[in-house]
Design a protein around this motif. Structure first.
Motif, PDB file in Angstrom:
ATOM      1  N   THR A  11       0.834  -1.187   0.000  1.00  0.00           N
ATOM      2  CA  THR A  11       0.000   0.000   0.000  1.00  0.00           C
ATOM      3  C   THR A  11       0.875   1.245   0.000  1.00  0.00           C
ATOM      4  O   THR A  11       1.663   1.451   0.913  1.00  0.00           O
ATOM      5  CB  THR A  11      -0.913   0.004   1.244  1.00  0.00           C
ATOM      6  OG1 THR A  11      -1.580  -1.240   1.326  1.00  0.00           O
ATOM      7  CG2 THR A  11      -1.927   1.119   1.157  1.00  0.00           C
ATOM      8  N   ARG A  12       0.717   2.088  -1.022  1.00  0.00           N
ATOM      9  CA  ARG A  12       1.452   3.357  -1.076  1.00  0.00           C
ATOM     10  C   ARG A  12       0.896   4.293  -0.015  1.00  0.00           C
ATOM     11  O   ARG A  12      -0.260   4.226   0.352  1.00  0.00           O
ATOM     12  CB  ARG A  12       1.297   3.997  -2.458  1.00  0.00           C
ATOM     13  CG  ARG A  12       2.016   3.238  -3.537  1.00  0.00           C
ATOM     14  CD  ARG A  12       2.018   4.001  -4.838  1.00  0.00           C
ATOM     15  NE  ARG A  12       0.987   5.034  -4.887  1.00  0.00           N
ATOM     16  CZ  ARG A  12       0.226   5.285  -5.928  1.00  0.00           C
ATOM     17  NH1 ARG A  12       0.359   4.597  -7.019  1.00  0.00           N
ATOM     18  NH2 ARG A  12      -0.680   6.248  -5.890  1.00  0.00           N
ATOM     19  N   ASN A  13       1.738   5.213   0.433  1.00  0.00           N
ATOM     20  CA  ASN A  13       1.332   6.146   1.476  1.00  0.00           C
ATOM     21  C   ASN A  13       0.694   7.396   0.854  1.00  0.00           C
ATOM     22  O   ASN A  13       1.296   8.449   0.807  1.00  0.00           O
ATOM     23  CB  ASN A  13       2.522   6.503   2.359  1.00  0.00           C
ATOM     24  CG  ASN A  13       2.082   7.121   3.655  1.00  0.00           C
ATOM     25  OD1 ASN A  13       0.939   6.960   4.062  1.00  0.00           O
ATOM     26  ND2 ASN A  13       2.985   7.829   4.297  1.00  0.00           N
ATOM     27  N   THR A  14      -0.531   7.266   0.393  1.00  0.00           N
ATOM     28  CA  THR A  14      -1.259   8.359  -0.233  1.00  0.00           C
ATOM     29  C   THR A  14      -2.109   9.075   0.823  1.00  0.00           C
ATOM     30  O   THR A  14      -2.289   8.570   1.934  1.00  0.00           O
ATOM     31  CB  THR A  14      -2.198   7.831  -1.328  1.00  0.00           C
ATOM     32  OG1 THR A  14      -3.155   6.948  -0.715  1.00  0.00           O
ATOM     33  CG2 THR A  14      -1.408   7.065  -2.398  1.00  0.00           C
ATOM     34  N   TRP A  15      -2.677  10.224   0.483  1.00  0.00           N
ATOM     35  CA  TRP A  15      -3.557  10.913   1.437  1.00  0.00           C
ATOM     36  C   TRP A  15      -4.784  10.065   1.733  1.00  0.00           C
ATOM     37  O   TRP A  15      -5.301  10.089   2.857  1.00  0.00           O
ATOM     38  CB  TRP A  15      -3.934  12.319   0.952  1.00  0.00           C
ATOM     39  CG  TRP A  15      -4.939  12.357  -0.167  1.00  0.00           C
ATOM     40  CD1 TRP A  15      -4.694  12.511  -1.497  1.00  0.00           C
ATOM     41  CD2 TRP A  15      -6.361  12.241  -0.036  1.00  0.00           C
ATOM     42  NE1 TRP A  15      -5.874  12.485  -2.199  1.00  0.00           N
ATOM     43  CE2 TRP A  15      -6.912  12.328  -1.328  1.00  0.00           C
ATOM     44  CE3 TRP A  15      -7.229  12.066   1.046  1.00  0.00           C
ATOM     45  CZ2 TRP A  15      -8.287  12.239  -1.567  1.00  0.00           C
ATOM     46  CZ3 TRP A  15      -8.592  11.985   0.802  1.00  0.00           C
ATOM     47  CH2 TRP A  15      -9.104  12.079  -0.498  1.00  0.00           C
ATOM     48  N   GLN A  16      -5.236   9.291   0.723  1.00  0.00           N
ATOM     49  CA  GLN A  16      -6.391   8.417   0.943  1.00  0.00           C
ATOM     50  C   GLN A  16      -6.070   7.356   2.000  1.00  0.00           C
ATOM     51  O   GLN A  16      -6.872   7.112   2.906  1.00  0.00           O
ATOM     52  CB  GLN A  16      -6.828   7.742  -0.363  1.00  0.00           C
ATOM     53  CG  GLN A  16      -7.372   8.695  -1.392  1.00  0.00           C
ATOM     54  CD  GLN A  16      -6.325   9.187  -2.378  1.00  0.00           C
ATOM     55  OE1 GLN A  16      -5.132   9.214  -2.082  1.00  0.00           O
ATOM     56  NE2 GLN A  16      -6.773   9.588  -3.562  1.00  0.00           N
ATOM     57  N   LYS A  17      -4.899   6.742   1.879  1.00  0.00           N
ATOM     58  CA  LYS A  17      -4.483   5.737   2.860  1.00  0.00           C
ATOM     59  C   LYS A  17      -4.343   6.376   4.233  1.00  0.00           C
ATOM     60  O   LYS A  17      -4.783   5.806   5.236  1.00  0.00           O
ATOM     61  CB  LYS A  17      -3.171   5.078   2.449  1.00  0.00           C
ATOM     62  CG  LYS A  17      -2.695   4.037   3.458  1.00  0.00           C
ATOM     63  CD  LYS A  17      -1.291   3.562   3.147  1.00  0.00           C
ATOM     64  CE  LYS A  17      -0.735   2.698   4.240  1.00  0.00           C
ATOM     65  NZ  LYS A  17      -0.579   3.381   5.529  1.00  0.00           N
ATOM     66  N   GLN A  18      -3.755   7.568   4.292  1.00  0.00           N
ATOM     67  CA  GLN A  18      -3.585   8.257   5.572  1.00  0.00           C
ATOM     68  C   GLN A  18      -4.944   8.565   6.206  1.00  0.00           C
ATOM     69  O   GLN A  18      -5.120   8.404   7.417  1.00  0.00           O
ATOM     70  CB  GLN A  18      -2.766   9.532   5.393  1.00  0.00           C
ATOM     71  CG  GLN A  18      -1.324   9.250   5.065  1.00  0.00           C
ATOM     72  CD  GLN A  18      -0.543  10.509   4.725  1.00  0.00           C
ATOM     73  OE1 GLN A  18      -1.079  11.608   4.673  1.00  0.00           O
ATOM     74  NE2 GLN A  18       0.750  10.338   4.478  1.00  0.00           N
ATOM     75  N   ALA A  19      -5.914   9.002   5.397  1.00  0.00           N
ATOM     76  CA  ALA A  19      -7.255   9.294   5.919  1.00  0.00           C
ATOM     77  C   ALA A  19      -7.920   8.024   6.447  1.00  0.00           C
ATOM     78  O   ALA A  19      -8.532   8.030   7.527  1.00  0.00           O
ATOM     79  CB  ALA A  19      -8.112   9.936   4.830  1.00  0.00           C
ATOM     80  N   ILE A  20      -7.784   6.929   5.713  1.00  0.00           N
ATOM     81  CA  ILE A  20      -8.360   5.647   6.137  1.00  0.00           C
ATOM     82  C   ILE A  20      -7.668   5.152   7.395  1.00  0.00           C
ATOM     83  O   ILE A  20      -8.322   4.691   8.340  1.00  0.00           O
ATOM     84  CB  ILE A  20      -8.294   4.625   4.985  1.00  0.00           C
ATOM     85  CG1 ILE A  20      -9.255   5.057   3.866  1.00  0.00           C
ATOM     86  CG2 ILE A  20      -8.589   3.214   5.470  1.00  0.00           C
ATOM     87  CD1 ILE A  20      -9.056   4.340   2.558  1.00  0.00           C
ATOM     88  N   ASP A  21      -6.335   5.277   7.456  1.00  0.00           N
ATOM     89  CA  ASP A  21      -5.589   4.887   8.655  1.00  0.00           C
ATOM     90  C   ASP A  21      -6.058   5.657   9.879  1.00  0.00           C
ATOM     91  O   ASP A  21      -6.230   5.087  10.955  1.00  0.00           O
ATOM     92  CB  ASP A  21      -4.087   5.130   8.464  1.00  0.00           C
ATOM     93  CG  ASP A  21      -3.407   4.058   7.645  1.00  0.00           C
ATOM     94  OD1 ASP A  21      -3.996   2.974   7.455  1.00  0.00           O
ATOM     95  OD2 ASP A  21      -2.271   4.304   7.196  1.00  0.00           O
ATOM     96  N   THR A  22      -6.265   6.955   9.725  1.00  0.00           N
ATOM     97  CA  THR A  22      -6.714   7.786  10.846  1.00  0.00           C
ATOM     98  C   THR A  22      -8.054   7.301  11.373  1.00  0.00           C
ATOM     99  O   THR A  22      -8.262   7.183  12.587  1.00  0.00           O
ATOM    100  CB  THR A  22      -6.801   9.263  10.414  1.00  0.00           C
ATOM    101  OG1 THR A  22      -5.490   9.697  10.022  1.00  0.00           O
ATOM    102  CG2 THR A  22      -7.314  10.141  11.538  1.00  0.00           C
ATOM    103  N   ILE A  23      -8.965   6.992  10.473  1.00  0.00           N
ATOM    104  CA  ILE A  23     -10.291   6.510  10.880  1.00  0.00           C
ATOM    105  C   ILE A  23     -10.162   5.174  11.604  1.00  0.00           C
ATOM    106  O   ILE A  23     -10.743   4.979  12.675  1.00  0.00           O
ATOM    107  CB  ILE A  23     -11.215   6.407   9.654  1.00  0.00           C
ATOM    108  CG1 ILE A  23     -11.541   7.819   9.159  1.00  0.00           C
ATOM    109  CG2 ILE A  23     -12.480   5.621   9.975  1.00  0.00           C
ATOM    110  CD1 ILE A  23     -12.012   7.889   7.744  1.00  0.00           C
ATOM    111  N   LEU A  24      -9.384   4.247  11.041  1.00  0.00           N
ATOM    112  CA  LEU A  24      -9.219   2.937  11.678  1.00  0.00           C
ATOM    113  C   LEU A  24      -8.475   3.048  13.012  1.00  0.00           C
ATOM    114  O   LEU A  24      -8.795   2.323  13.957  1.00  0.00           O
ATOM    115  CB  LEU A  24      -8.494   1.982  10.734  1.00  0.00           C
ATOM    116  CG  LEU A  24      -9.244   1.595   9.459  1.00  0.00           C
ATOM    117  CD1 LEU A  24      -8.372   0.713   8.582  1.00  0.00           C
ATOM    118  CD2 LEU A  24     -10.562   0.902   9.781  1.00  0.00           C
TER     119      LEU A  24
END
Length: 139
Positions: A11-24
């Motif tokens: 998984t690349r560290n995109t803003w989408q991944k960062q946003a999903i990580d924050t929620i999880l």
């Protein structure tokens, strides 16, 4: 690369991944992809549901997110609390979840595979019941 090194995350560290990580990271509960998608939208960002599914699936493959398949067909996701392979004990009523290790299950799965000539055995196991709070409320 030595065999002792861990695999590189897909998984690349995109803003989408960062946003999903924050929620999880901020949810102790399993969430559906739709709930994650809604939470991203509520934070003021726009992301497609397909992207949420793609990021979650990559994180499952990387071993950082657990996946829970409910008997109603719904799939839920949560950051892994445990490292390594584990199983879940799930309340049928409130969906409270405990991570459990089950070494005898691992041995059994390996033996079943060997009995039929299979290799590279993998499995998923969820055990369903009522948590103490739901059981007490039912009485």
């Amino acid at each position: 690369m030595s065999s002792a090194s861990s695999p590189r995350p897909r998984t690349r560290n995109t803003w989408q991944k960062q946003a999903i990580d924050t929620i999880l990271d901020h949810s102790p509960d399993f969430l559906s992809a739709q709930q994650v998608h809604q939470s991203v939208a509520e934070s003021g960002r726009t992301v497609s549901l397909a992207t949420v599914y793609r990021v979650l699936q990559s994180q499952v493959e990387d071993g950082v997110v657990d996946i829970l398949a409910l008997d109603d067909g719904q799939t839920l996701f949560r950051k892994c609390a445990s490292t390594g392979h584990h199983h879940h004990l799930v309340c049928r009523n409130c969906r409270a979840t405990q991570e459990i290790e089950a070494p005898k299950i691992e041995q059994w799965a390996d033996h079943v595979g060997e009995d039929f000539g299979y290799t590279d055995i993998n499995h998923t196991l969820e055990i369903y019941g009522l948590c103490p709070q739901c059981a007490q409320a039912a009485t």
